[in-house]
Write an enzyme that holds these catalytic residues in place. Structure first.
Site, PDB file in Angstrom:
ATOM      1  N   ARG A 297     -40.177 -36.035 -38.756  1.00  0.00           N
ATOM      2  CA  ARG A 297     -41.560 -35.922 -38.450  1.00  0.00           C
ATOM      3  C   ARG A 297     -41.879 -35.435 -37.136  1.00  0.00           C
ATOM      4  O   ARG A 297     -42.697 -34.646 -36.683  1.00  0.00           O
ATOM      5  CB  ARG A 297     -42.506 -36.985 -38.770  1.00  0.00           C
ATOM      6  CG  ARG A 297     -42.704 -37.086 -40.447  1.00  0.00           C
ATOM      7  CD  ARG A 297     -43.527 -38.519 -40.728  1.00  0.00           C
ATOM      8  NE  ARG A 297     -43.655 -38.404 -42.054  1.00  0.00           N
ATOM      9  CZ  ARG A 297     -43.646 -39.640 -42.775  1.00  0.00           C
ATOM     10  NH1 ARG A 297     -44.173 -40.678 -42.243  1.00  0.00           N
ATOM     11  NH2 ARG A 297     -44.133 -39.391 -44.193  1.00  0.00           N
ATOM     12  N   TYR A 444     -45.848 -30.432 -45.176  1.00  0.00           N
ATOM     13  CA  TYR A 444     -44.490 -31.179 -45.534  1.00  0.00           C
ATOM     14  C   TYR A 444     -44.343 -32.316 -44.810  1.00  0.00           C
ATOM     15  O   TYR A 444     -45.018 -32.434 -43.658  1.00  0.00           O
ATOM     16  CB  TYR A 444     -43.169 -30.231 -45.856  1.00  0.00           C
ATOM     17  CG  TYR A 444     -43.161 -29.336 -44.646  1.00  0.00           C
ATOM     18  CD1 TYR A 444     -43.091 -29.820 -43.184  1.00  0.00           C
ATOM     19  CD2 TYR A 444     -42.460 -28.016 -44.648  1.00  0.00           C
ATOM     20  CE1 TYR A 444     -42.720 -29.001 -42.281  1.00  0.00           C
ATOM     21  CE2 TYR A 444     -41.969 -27.298 -43.696  1.00  0.00           C
ATOM     22  CZ  TYR A 444     -42.257 -27.720 -42.357  1.00  0.00           C
ATOM     23  OH  TYR A 444     -41.740 -26.774 -41.360  1.00  0.00           O
ATOM     24  N   GLU A 445     -43.325 -33.083 -45.108  1.00  0.00           N
ATOM     25  CA  GLU A 445     -43.056 -34.229 -44.261  1.00  0.00           C
ATOM     26  C   GLU A 445     -44.085 -35.352 -44.232  1.00  0.00           C
ATOM     27  O   GLU A 445     -44.538 -36.028 -43.509  1.00  0.00           O
ATOM     28  CB  GLU A 445     -42.576 -34.258 -42.936  1.00  0.00           C
ATOM     29  CG  GLU A 445     -41.177 -33.344 -43.054  1.00  0.00           C
ATOM     30  CD  GLU A 445     -39.930 -33.815 -43.829  1.00  0.00           C
ATOM     31  OE1 GLU A 445     -40.059 -34.859 -44.041  1.00  0.00           O
ATOM     32  OE2 GLU A 445     -39.129 -32.970 -44.333  1.00  0.00           O
ATOM     33  N   GLY A 446     -44.860 -35.371 -45.344  1.00  0.00           N
ATOM     34  CA  GLY A 446     -46.315 -35.804 -45.518  1.00  0.00           C
ATOM     35  C   GLY A 446     -47.326 -35.230 -44.858  1.00  0.00           C
ATOM     36  O   GLY A 446     -47.386 -34.793 -43.766  1.00  0.00           O
TER      37      GLY A 446
END
Length: 602
Positions: A297, A444-446
């Site tokens: 992140r 992406y990545e949350g």
């Protein structure tokens, strides 16, 4: 007229040497006792040279050529494989990896700067090696003996690449809905993995001979929900000793046709009784994977900075060359065309866009590097209490950086495109590709909405504001230091102090309102995260202003530019803080209507 990518080395040095004074702390770490600012500068310069010469030139051509899916195999664009081989040979994947694992053992701070360069120069190329560091940390911490013996060394060195296989068609952000299954194998050591995953970056490619997949799946006795997920390491190929290698039941069923990042293969994967080895404990796969995701992140956050810098660099170069109309405030020597026309960089509308981009990019760079520095403290400080505090602050800041930086990266690309006018819509000028490529970083990545919930629900409300209090202590200390100064520095300090007090006040209001209306925090989370983001930028520019106004720096053009950008930031972009504050206050006061209560007319 498109600009060639260049690393912002002077500003990177300013952040590391002046804003952070990182080398002073490095001297307190035994492993880094010999690392000084000059050596760090040499690392940055060598990274910049490599990225400019080997990675940046493949950006536009890779976008046009894209990846190809042929008979179950994925082919990356011309030059990508060779560039990756050079990247591994030069040791860049091991920059911040511990020496015990074969790495160079340098600070995360330097690696974050490298990630920013790679993202700004060629985001699509970066996608494949982007998970190497996080995967290495995950496998070091939780891998079984065989994993550490056979696969970890090749992953850590970059000889093999990795994926993170979470998403399924019915399960995006809600991992509780995952259906992939893992059954114990007859050997009593491994498992057989069955299931499908989609949106898998680098699920198949020709950059390395093997790909190591980290796959979330459920064991037969798994409880429902996310507490029933286990993590498995699943190599695409297995070593059969004298017989060579055999395929492991990992199949790519296609690659996505996407808005951007066309040179990065986004794959649909099928696992058909593929052998996998458990990572960590059964049913605790998410805890293991979060080690990897948290590292990823911050890298994604720096992608936002890289995009914004690349967009600003292109727009700045174009605006100085493009001559149009008469500029009201252009100096006499600026006109270079009949009728007194001047470069568009002198027009107020364009000047404001360019200044906003510079202020956002340079402020975010300082905060992103600050987070990396906290991570270095969390892993290397000799005092356990200091390590714990650094970890909490970095954990609090990471979702803010991921969401705020990536949203600004996309917005910066859009603003930069406006500087080009119609030419910005044309591929050869490069900025339209930056716009397309930057959008996915918000997903992406949350997703950024998930990051906002993580910040407010899990990081602020869950510990009753303790970690936020630690952060605000640093902000308030800088505010008081600046407020004790004179002129612009004093004004920045007074302003920062008021902003921090606003954050304290509105956070208390959310806590009180949330007790009566549990939807409150979810309703205001996005605006609250942006509010913290603007506070952090104000903190970054207050400190930058204080440093730039030091008497010994008065005649230096770089610091003069810093002073002007800081003044502009507090006059213009920071108005967004008040806008977000008003939205948070509105969200606390009024609930959202439910869809059933809204009259839709078709």
């Amino acid at each position: 007229m498109s600009a060639n990518w260049q690393a912002p080395l002077r500003d990177m040095r300013f952040v590391m040497e002046d804003w952070l004074d990182a080398a002073s702390w490095w001297r307190e770490v035994p492993e880094w006792a010999d690392l000084d600012a000059q050596m760090a500068q040499q690392v940055l310069e060598e990274a910049a040279r490599f990225v400019a010469e080997r990675i940046a030139p493949l950006n536009a051509s890779g976008d046009l050529e894209g990846c190809r899916f042929e008979q179950g195999e994925v082919r990356t664009p011309s030059g990508f494989r060779e560039a990756y081989a050079d990247y591994v040979a030069a040791g860049w994947p091991t920059l911040a990896l511990g020496t015990a694992s074969g790495g160079q053992g340098l600070p995360q701070l330097l690696d974050v700067a490298l990630q920013e360069m790679l993202a700004g120069a060629n985001h699509a190329w970066l996608m494949s090696p982007g998970l190497t560091h996080g995967a290495t940390v995950c496998l070091e911490a939780h891998g079984c003996a065989r994993t550490k013996r056979e696969w970890l060394p090749k992953v850590a060195s970059g000889e093999w690449l990795t994926t993170m296989c979470l998403t399924e068609p019915q399960a995006g952000s809600d991992l509780a809905l995952l259906r992939a299954r893992a059954l114990p194998d007859a050997d009593g050591e491994s498992y057989r993995i069955d299931g499908s995953k989609l949106f898998i970056t680098g699920g198949a490619h020709d950059l390395t001979e093997n790909i190591v997949h980290l796959v979330l799946a459920r064991l037969p006795d798994a409880p429902a929900g996310t507490k029933g997920l286990s993590l498995f390491v699943v190599p695409a190929w297995l070593d059969d000793g004298r017989q060579g290698r055999s395929h492991n039941g990992v199949h790519c069923e296609g690659i996505e046709k996407k808005m951007g990042l066309k040179a990065s293969p986004t794959c649909t994967m099928r696992f058909d009784e593929a052998r996998g080895w458990l990572v960590g404990e059964p049913h605790r796969g998410l805890a293991c994977l979060f080690v990897m995701m948290n590292a990823a992140r911050l890298q994604v956050a720096m992608q936002g900075v890289g995009h914004a810098h690349s967009a600003w660099q292109r727009a700045h170069a174009y605006a100085r060359e493009r001559v149009q109309m008469r500029a009201v405030s252009a100096p006499a020597h600026a006109g270079s065309a009949p009728g007194g026309a001047a470069p568009i960089a002198f027009h107020p509308a364009m000047r404001r866009i360019l200044m906003e981009l510079r202020a956002i990019v340079e402020g975010e760079r300082a905060i992103g590097y600050w987070i990396a520095h906290w991570l270095d403290i969390a892993s290397h400080h000799t005092d356990s209490q200091a390590r714990a505090q650094a970890h909490r602050i970095a954990s609090l800041l990471t979702p803010v950086a991921k969401a705020f930086f990536t949203a600004n990266g996309f917005a910066a690309a859009s603003s930069a495109l406006q500087v080009f006018g119609g030419y910005g819509y044309i591929h050869e000028y490069g900025v339209e590709q930056t716009l397309r490529d930057s959008r996915v970083s918000m997903l992406y990545e949350g997703t950024n909405e998930i990051q906002a919930i993580d910040l407010l629900i899990r990081k602020v409300l869950a510990d009753e504001g303790a970690a936020l209090g630690m952060l605000l202590e640093h902000v308030l200390a800088e505010a008081r230091c600046c407020a004790a100064g004179e002129g612009a520095v004093q004004a920045a300090g007074v302003r920062l102090l008021a902003l921090a007090q606003d954050v304290e006040r509105v956070t208390r209001a959310i806590v009180q309102r949330h007790a009566a209306d549990p939807e409150t925090a979810y309703r205001v989370a996005d605006d609250y995260l942006a509010l913290i983001g603007w506070l952090l930028l104000a903190f970054a520019w207050a400190r930058a202003s204080r440093l730039a106004w030091a008497p010994e720096r008065e005649g230096d053009g770089f610091y003069a530019q810093k002073r002007e950008t800081a003044r502009f930031f507090f006059d213009y972009p920071l108005a967004a803080f008040g806008h977000r504050l008003a939205l948070v206050e509105a969200g606390c006061a009024a609930p959202l209507p439910h869809l059933a209560e809204v009259d839709f007319v078709h």
